[in-house]
Design an enzyme around this catalytic site. Sequence first.
Site, PDB file in Angstrom:
ATOM      1  N   ASP A   1       0.872  -1.183   0.000  1.00  0.00           N
ATOM      2  CA  ASP A   1       0.000   0.000   0.000  1.00  0.00           C
ATOM      3  C   ASP A   1       0.909   1.234   0.000  1.00  0.00           C
ATOM      4  O   ASP A   1       1.328   1.702  -1.045  1.00  0.00           O
ATOM      5  CB  ASP A   1      -0.916  -0.100   1.222  1.00  0.00           C
ATOM      6  CG  ASP A   1      -1.917   1.021   1.328  1.00  0.00           C
ATOM      7  OD1 ASP A   1      -2.205   1.668   0.307  1.00  0.00           O
ATOM      8  OD2 ASP A   1      -2.424   1.274   2.434  1.00  0.00           O
TER       9      ASP A   1
ATOM     10  N   LYS B   1      -0.941  -0.856  -4.577  1.00  0.00           N
ATOM     11  CA  LYS B   1      -1.787   0.330  -4.826  1.00  0.00           C
ATOM     12  C   LYS B   1      -0.852   1.466  -5.221  1.00  0.00           C
ATOM     13  O   LYS B   1      -0.344   2.184  -4.344  1.00  0.00           O
ATOM     14  CB  LYS B   1      -2.545   0.723  -3.548  1.00  0.00           C
ATOM     15  CG  LYS B   1      -3.653  -0.218  -3.148  1.00  0.00           C
ATOM     16  CD  LYS B   1      -4.363   0.335  -1.912  1.00  0.00           C
ATOM     17  CE  LYS B   1      -5.319  -0.668  -1.344  1.00  0.00           C
ATOM     18  NZ  LYS B   1      -5.806  -0.275  -0.003  1.00  0.00           N
TER      19      LYS B   1
HETATM   20  P1  5GP Z   1       1.895  -0.603   3.787  1.00  0.00           P
HETATM   21  O1  5GP Z   1       2.926  -0.646   4.861  1.00  0.00           O
HETATM   22  O2  5GP Z   1       2.430  -0.924   2.409  1.00  0.00           O
HETATM   23  O3  5GP Z   1       1.113   0.692   3.798  1.00  0.00           O
HETATM   24  O4  5GP Z   1       0.810  -1.676   4.170  1.00  0.00           O
HETATM   25  C1  5GP Z   1       0.927  -3.013   3.887  1.00  0.00           C
HETATM   26  C2  5GP Z   1      -0.104  -3.803   4.680  1.00  0.00           C
HETATM   27  O5  5GP Z   1      -1.327  -3.081   4.841  1.00  0.00           O
HETATM   28  C3  5GP Z   1      -0.493  -5.052   3.940  1.00  0.00           C
HETATM   29  O6  5GP Z   1       0.380  -6.130   4.226  1.00  0.00           O
HETATM   30  C4  5GP Z   1      -1.912  -5.297   4.453  1.00  0.00           C
HETATM   31  O7  5GP Z   1      -1.870  -6.005   5.672  1.00  0.00           O
HETATM   32  C5  5GP Z   1      -2.458  -3.922   4.732  1.00  0.00           C
HETATM   33  N1  5GP Z   1      -3.326  -3.400   3.648  1.00  0.00           N
HETATM   34  C6  5GP Z   1      -3.115  -2.296   2.911  1.00  0.00           C
HETATM   35  N2  5GP Z   1      -4.122  -2.091   2.038  1.00  0.00           N
HETATM   36  C7  5GP Z   1      -4.976  -3.110   2.227  1.00  0.00           C
HETATM   37  C8  5GP Z   1      -6.246  -3.461   1.606  1.00  0.00           C
HETATM   38  O8  5GP Z   1      -6.785  -2.812   0.708  1.00  0.00           O
HETATM   39  N3  5GP Z   1      -6.843  -4.590   2.084  1.00  0.00           N
HETATM   40  C9  5GP Z   1      -6.308  -5.352   3.073  1.00  0.00           C
HETATM   41  N4  5GP Z   1      -6.990  -6.432   3.447  1.00  0.00           N
HETATM   42  N5  5GP Z   1      -5.122  -5.053   3.670  1.00  0.00           N
HETATM   43  C10 5GP Z   1      -4.474  -3.940   3.255  1.00  0.00           C
END
Ligand code: 5GP
Length: 178
Positions: free
Chosen positions: A103, A131
Amino acid sequence: MPTTKPELLISEESIQARVSELARRISEDCPAGEELLLVGVLRGCFIFLADLSRRLTAQARIDFVALSSYGQATRTTGAVRLLMEPRADIEGKHVLIVEDIVDTGHTLHYLVGILGARGPASLKTCALLRKPSRMEKKVTIDYLGFDVPDRWVVGYGLDCADRYRGLPYIGVVNASPE
Ligand code: 5GP
């Protein structure tokens, strides 16, 4: 209890075809005669990692880490913590981190930093989903399944407040876990 059925974003057939393709590329890129160490990021990776690992032709060991996640929130604070260490020694191994979704990129960036400091022979990353509009940290994804829009996605291991993980497809829900 959520009663709404998630809106279809990526079909089961598309996921399965893409996972096979990723497994083929990962196996081809593995140095001949070497073993991979797959490090899955709990919990969302568990179905993706199960399918991916069974399609690899390269030898692979499987390990897991757990990192602090959003908890009940949908937006990361950027502060990531390692909650569960991998059991394997990383030094000298060909490590492939397997993530469900990237994300903002904070989680993967942090994990690459700490595992990279442990002297792996190589360190690559694989994520089923990304994303792109939300990326805050520049992080390389060597093997990517699909780009998705800035919606809350569920299914194929991904949850919304621990629900929907068992869906065979990726869907979007309007209900957020907040
Ligand atoms: P980041 O550190 O890249 O912002 O977040 C990664 C983590 O956020 C992912 O491993 C997941 O657990 C959670 N996450 C981010 N977006 C989503 C989403 O749209 N759906 C779900 N289920 N988890 C998400």
